[in-house]
Design a protein around this motif. Structure first.
Motif, PDB file in Angstrom:
ATOM      1  N   LYS A 352       1.219  -0.938  -0.147  1.00  0.00           N
ATOM      2  CA  LYS A 352       0.013  -0.024  -0.161  1.00  0.00           C
ATOM      3  C   LYS A 352       1.303   1.182  -0.056  1.00  0.00           C
ATOM      4  CE  LYS A 352      -4.290   1.937   2.201  1.00  0.00           C
ATOM      5  NZ  LYS A 352      -4.449   2.038   3.631  1.00  0.00           N
ATOM      6  N   SER A 353       2.378   1.708   0.785  1.00  0.00           N
ATOM      7  CA  SER A 353       2.788   2.688   0.745  1.00  0.00           C
ATOM      8  C   SER A 353       3.730   2.633  -0.781  1.00  0.00           C
ATOM      9  CB  SER A 353       3.930   2.263   1.735  1.00  0.00           C
ATOM     10  OG  SER A 353       4.723   3.239   1.718  1.00  0.00           O
ATOM     11  N   ALA A 354       4.093   1.605  -1.330  1.00  0.00           N
ATOM     12  CA  ALA A 354       4.590   1.581  -2.505  1.00  0.00           C
ATOM     13  C   ALA A 354       3.717   1.708  -3.340  1.00  0.00           C
ATOM     14  CB  ALA A 354       5.477   0.077  -2.738  1.00  0.00           C
ATOM     15  N   ARG A 355       2.128   1.603  -3.860  1.00  0.00           N
ATOM     16  CA  ARG A 355       1.545   2.332  -4.525  1.00  0.00           C
ATOM     17  C   ARG A 355       1.320   3.794  -3.831  1.00  0.00           C
ATOM     18  NH1 ARG A 355      -0.934  -2.710  -3.821  1.00  0.00           N
ATOM     19  NH2 ARG A 355      -1.938  -2.377  -1.801  1.00  0.00           N
ATOM     20  N   GLU A 356       1.757   4.289  -2.989  1.00  0.00           N
ATOM     21  CA  GLU A 356       1.168   5.635  -2.707  1.00  0.00           C
ATOM     22  C   GLU A 356       2.112   6.614  -3.487  1.00  0.00           C
ATOM     23  OE1 GLU A 356      -0.985   9.083  -2.139  1.00  0.00           O
ATOM     24  OE2 GLU A 356      -1.759   6.744  -2.006  1.00  0.00           O
ATOM     25  N   ARG A 357       4.019   5.152  -2.577  1.00  0.00           N
ATOM     26  CA  ARG A 357       4.859   6.527  -3.101  1.00  0.00           C
ATOM     27  C   ARG A 357       5.175   6.692  -4.870  1.00  0.00           C
ATOM     28  NH1 ARG A 357       7.169   2.894   0.638  1.00  0.00           N
ATOM     29  NH2 ARG A 357       8.642   2.031  -1.360  1.00  0.00           N
ATOM     30  N   GLY A 358       4.162   5.738  -5.419  1.00  0.00           N
ATOM     31  CA  GLY A 358       4.477   5.479  -7.173  1.00  0.00           C
ATOM     32  C   GLY A 358       3.852   5.825  -7.747  1.00  0.00           C
ATOM     33  N   TRP A 359       2.395   6.112  -7.690  1.00  0.00           N
ATOM     34  CA  TRP A 359       1.193   6.081  -8.162  1.00  0.00           C
ATOM     35  C   TRP A 359       0.235   7.489  -7.608  1.00  0.00           C
ATOM     36  CZ3 TRP A 359       3.708   1.320  -7.946  1.00  0.00           C
ATOM     37  CH2 TRP A 359       3.807   0.843  -9.062  1.00  0.00           C
ATOM     38  N   LYS A 360       0.744   7.521  -6.508  1.00  0.00           N
ATOM     39  CA  LYS A 360      -0.010   8.947  -5.560  1.00  0.00           C
ATOM     40  C   LYS A 360      -1.058   8.345  -5.304  1.00  0.00           C
ATOM     41  CE  LYS A 360       3.703  11.354  -5.603  1.00  0.00           C
ATOM     42  NZ  LYS A 360       4.359  11.340  -4.717  1.00  0.00           N
ATOM     43  N   GLY A 361      -2.401   9.227  -5.844  1.00  0.00           N
ATOM     44  CA  GLY A 361      -4.104   8.511  -4.990  1.00  0.00           C
ATOM     45  C   GLY A 361      -4.049   7.417  -6.210  1.00  0.00           C
ATOM     46  N   LYS A 362      -3.723   6.790  -7.645  1.00  0.00           N
ATOM     47  CA  LYS A 362      -4.878   6.289  -8.324  1.00  0.00           C
ATOM     48  C   LYS A 362      -5.435   4.936  -7.596  1.00  0.00           C
ATOM     49  CE  LYS A 362      -3.025   3.821 -12.584  1.00  0.00           C
ATOM     50  NZ  LYS A 362      -2.135   3.209 -13.818  1.00  0.00           N
ATOM     51  N   PHE A 363      -4.696   4.195  -6.712  1.00  0.00           N
ATOM     52  CA  PHE A 363      -5.249   2.980  -6.667  1.00  0.00           C
ATOM     53  C   PHE A 363      -6.461   3.172  -5.215  1.00  0.00           C
ATOM     54  CE2 PHE A 363      -1.495   2.066  -9.052  1.00  0.00           C
ATOM     55  CZ  PHE A 363      -1.439   0.857  -9.180  1.00  0.00           C
ATOM     56  N   ASN A 364      -6.035   4.327  -4.811  1.00  0.00           N
ATOM     57  CA  ASN A 364      -7.453   4.832  -3.267  1.00  0.00           C
ATOM     58  C   ASN A 364      -8.415   5.465  -3.964  1.00  0.00           C
ATOM     59  OD1 ASN A 364      -5.394   4.116  -2.080  1.00  0.00           O
ATOM     60  ND2 ASN A 364      -4.636   6.117  -1.594  1.00  0.00           N
ATOM     61  N   ARG A 365      -8.609   6.130  -5.745  1.00  0.00           N
ATOM     62  CA  ARG A 365     -10.109   6.571  -5.814  1.00  0.00           C
ATOM     63  C   ARG A 365     -11.369   5.167  -5.973  1.00  0.00           C
ATOM     64  NH1 ARG A 365      -7.496   6.482 -11.427  1.00  0.00           N
ATOM     65  NH2 ARG A 365      -8.091   4.915 -12.331  1.00  0.00           N
ATOM     66  N   GLN A 366     -12.104   5.815  -5.124  1.00  0.00           N
ATOM     67  CA  GLN A 366     -13.268   5.584  -5.323  1.00  0.00           C
ATOM     68  C   GLN A 366     -13.958   4.622  -6.241  1.00  0.00           C
ATOM     69  OE1 GLN A 366     -16.383   7.608  -4.494  1.00  0.00           O
ATOM     70  NE2 GLN A 366     -15.557   8.654  -2.446  1.00  0.00           N
ATOM     71  N   ASP A 367     -13.197   4.681  -7.404  1.00  0.00           N
ATOM     72  CA  ASP A 367     -13.770   3.481  -8.441  1.00  0.00           C
ATOM     73  C   ASP A 367     -12.866   2.319  -8.799  1.00  0.00           C
ATOM     74  OD1 ASP A 367     -11.790   5.409  -9.753  1.00  0.00           O
ATOM     75  OD2 ASP A 367     -12.766   5.237 -12.111  1.00  0.00           O
ATOM     76  N   ARG A 368     -12.302   2.305  -8.268  1.00  0.00           N
ATOM     77  CA  ARG A 368     -11.070   1.123  -8.208  1.00  0.00           C
ATOM     78  C   ARG A 368     -10.883   0.453  -6.926  1.00  0.00           C
ATOM     79  NH1 ARG A 368      -5.763   2.075 -11.289  1.00  0.00           N
ATOM     80  NH2 ARG A 368      -5.241  -0.728 -10.683  1.00  0.00           N
ATOM     81  N   ILE A 369     -11.474  -1.087  -7.438  1.00  0.00           N
ATOM     82  CA  ILE A 369     -11.454  -1.996  -6.254  1.00  0.00           C
ATOM     83  C   ILE A 369      -9.876  -3.061  -6.690  1.00  0.00           C
ATOM     84  CG2 ILE A 369     -13.374  -3.469  -5.618  1.00  0.00           C
ATOM     85  CD1 ILE A 369     -15.375  -2.302  -6.827  1.00  0.00           C
ATOM     86  N   ILE A 370      -9.766  -3.269  -5.614  1.00  0.00           N
ATOM     87  CA  ILE A 370      -8.864  -4.037  -6.276  1.00  0.00           C
ATOM     88  C   ILE A 370      -9.019  -5.580  -5.468  1.00  0.00           C
ATOM     89  CG2 ILE A 370      -6.242  -4.795  -5.169  1.00  0.00           C
ATOM     90  CD1 ILE A 370      -6.255  -1.251  -4.353  1.00  0.00           C
ATOM     91  N   ARG A 371      -8.866  -6.381  -6.265  1.00  0.00           N
ATOM     92  CA  ARG A 371      -9.149  -7.872  -5.888  1.00  0.00           C
ATOM     93  C   ARG A 371      -7.981  -8.723  -6.329  1.00  0.00           C
ATOM     94  NH1 ARG A 371     -14.143  -6.033  -9.134  1.00  0.00           N
ATOM     95  NH2 ARG A 371     -15.479  -5.716  -8.118  1.00  0.00           N
TER      96      ARG A 371
END
Length: 567
Positions: A352-371
């Motif tokens: 989660k920390s690596a995603r935030e560093r590399g892609w900022k808020g891309k993976f935290n959007r409401q329409d983004r569901i991680i499966r």
């Protein structure tokens, strides 16, 4: 009670009437009327119906009292079962990472099974020369325009080493299509790759210009008059936005008139900005650029040649042949894949920390569901070092096989590489083959390091790709160009693997049989020709094979890597 009284009253009335004495003689027989008989008939039917109804209600009341508690208890049990299922997630087969448990079960059998080890010289059984399959046609296509150039083409290549390579080859093709003078492409600095190097730091610039001479004119910079017009800043040149996979017709209809009018045009970004289907003479320019004009710089080529030589010497036990593996298990790759392995909560927090560093808020959007489970089932998860080792052992490669590992910094390398080293102790990397002094000029420059990996993988007997991307995409095509149309590449079926490795009671015999079938499938597909909409960089035949005669594209000579004379 009313029912009984009513029945007694009828009984008593009938009895008294028959036993009373009669003082007069009996009267003549009385003919009864029809009405009383009907009433009696209706009354008896009503009594019967009432009896049935009363009995049914009585029995139903008993049933209710008996069954209601049973229904109540069953409902509680069903609800308890439902809540227990909700509280305990149910996982589809293959959606969880269980490879570690399966390995522990299979390892004893692996150690004993070296008798049927595969020979590297006989891995590929489907090899045949594709020249017999290819029918070349003479093309009369000519670049647009007169002998005078239409103007200058400026492009900015983005991405890593091989995405930039794609941009360069496409730029050569577009320059030929538009009869333009190509300015040496600029490399964009990327937040992920973080490599500030430019064209001359990766490729031999002089060789590039000389090789393309007579096909596409290439210059290092714009002429003074144009530089002055734009304040000596290429970024001031208006940028022409081109959609991905634009057709040749689009360039001729929309770009060419503008180029002729203003004398220079800039296109940024330029990755994948030209369709795969173009006229054959333009396709040949792609081949010329990719397999002849693009030669790594002297610094890269010198060390690359040395690494290949050292790898061959360390593979003496297998006749100088080795297996190369492109392992994509760096922290950013694992994070971007949104897959889960066996690191538990610590791993989840780190990803989660690596995603935030590399892609900022891309993976935290409401329409983004991680499966993560669905990603694994769909074959989108990078193979772990453990899974790569298990696959190769299942295919028949024993612990004497030499492995070259092409990779960046592995996520938790010590822990994750341990089982791979356990299965293949003769494992090398560029860091183990080269000295620290030799690598000092490469540290911090991802494209230079990738160029070393690319070279060593190119000359391996077997290449293993584990996660797709531009590196294996270009390398497979390059190997097809080298080895008579055969990629000599293992491309695992990851959807099949996750289902196999979900079963913790999997037998070694079944696993080995499935892996051998997977190897055979890679062998068969390794010689496939390009599909109509396929990439010429992954499948250079038939176009690049046909271009050899028309543009003097030699089979082995002239390429930066072909110039390496191996012992």
């Amino acid at each position: 009670m009313k029912t009984k009284t009513y029945q007694n009253h009828l009984t008593n009335g009938s009895s008294s009437e028959s036993s009373s004495p009669s003082p007069s003689p009996p009267s003549s027989p009385h003919r009864p009327s029809r009405a009383p008989q009907c009433r009696r008939r209706h009354r008896s039917k009503a009594h019967a119906t009432l009896d049935i109804l009363v009995g049914f209600l009585f029995r139903r009341r008993i049933r209710v009292f008996v069954l209601l508690p049973l229904f109540y208890i069953s409902g509680i049990l069903m609800c308890a079962g439902t809540f227990s299922i909700i509280g305990r997630p149910q996982y589809l087969p293959g959606s969880l990472y269980r490879s570690g448990k399966v390995f522990q079960e299979l390892w004893p059998k692996m150690q004993l099974d070296n008798a049927s080890a595969i020979q590297l010289s006989t891995v590929w059984k489907h090899g045949r020369r594709l020249k017999e399959q290819i029918r070349c046609t003479n093309s009369t296509d000519k670049p647009v325009g007169s002998q005078a150039p239409s103007g200058y083409l400026v492009v900015e290549a983005n991405g890593g080493l091989n995405q930039q390579r794609s941009s360069i080859c496409n730029a050569v093709a577009v320059a030929g299509l538009l009869n333009a003078i190509l300015v040496i492409p600029q490399f964009n600095f990327h937040s992920i790759w973080k490599d500030p190097r430019q064209f001359e730091d990766i490729y031999d610039e002089d060789h590039f210009i000389k090789t393309l001479q007579g096909h596409v004119r290439v210059v290092r910079e714009l002429p003074e008059i144009l530089m002055e017009r734009y304040g000596y800043n290429i970024s001031n040149i208006p940028n022409f936005r081109v959609n991905a996979w634009a057709s040749a017709g689009y360039y001729l209809g929309s770009i060419y008139p503008v180029l002729r009018a203003q004398g220079v045009i800039r296109i940024s970004p330029f990755a994948n900005r030209l369709a795969m289907k173009v006229p054959s003479n333009i396709q040949c320019l792609r081949c010329l650029a990719n397999y002849q004009a693009l030669r790594f710089s002297t610094l890269i080529t010198t060390l690359a040649k040395e690494l290949v030589s050292r790898m061959i010497k360390k593979s003496s036990g297998t006749g100088g042949k080795y297996v190369s593996v492109h392992l994509r298990f760096e922290e950013d790759m694992v994070a971007f894949s949104c897959c889960e392995y066996d690191g538990g909560e610590t791993e989840k927090k780190e990803m989660k920390s690596a995603r935030e560093r590399g892609w900022k808020g891309k993976f935290n959007r409401q329409d983004r569901i991680i499966r993560p489970g669905l990603n694994r089932l769909n074959g989108r998860c990078p193979l772990s070092p453990l899974e790569v080792g298990m696959m190769l052992r299942g295919m028949g490669f024993d612990n004497n096989t030499s492995i070259y590992l092409a990779s960046g910094k592995i996520y938790h390398a010590e822990r994750n590489l341990a089982p791979l080293l356990q299965m293949f102790p003769h494992l090398q990397t560029k860091e183990s083959l080269a000295t620290a002094e030799e690598l000092s000029s490469f540290k911090g420059y991802s494209s230079r390091l990738a160029a070393l990996d690319y070279t060593v993988c190119l000359f391996s007997e077997v290449f293993v790709t584990t996660q797709g991307g531009n590196f294996p995409h270009f390398l497979m095509g390059h190997r097809r160009h080298l080895y008579d149309g055969h990629a000599k590449t293992i491309k695992p079926d990851k959807r099949k693997m996750v289902l196999l490795l979900h079963n913790t009671s999997l037998s070694w015999e079944v696993f080995k049989h499935e892996m051998e079938a997977m190897l055979d499938e890679s062998d068969r597909k390794g010689i496939a020709l390009r599909k109509p909409k396929g990439s010429i960089y992954a499948h250079p035949s038939p176009e690049c094979t046909c271009c050899r005669g028309s543009i003097n594209l030699a089979h082995l000579s002239g390429h930066p890597l072909h110039s390496i004379h191996l012992p």
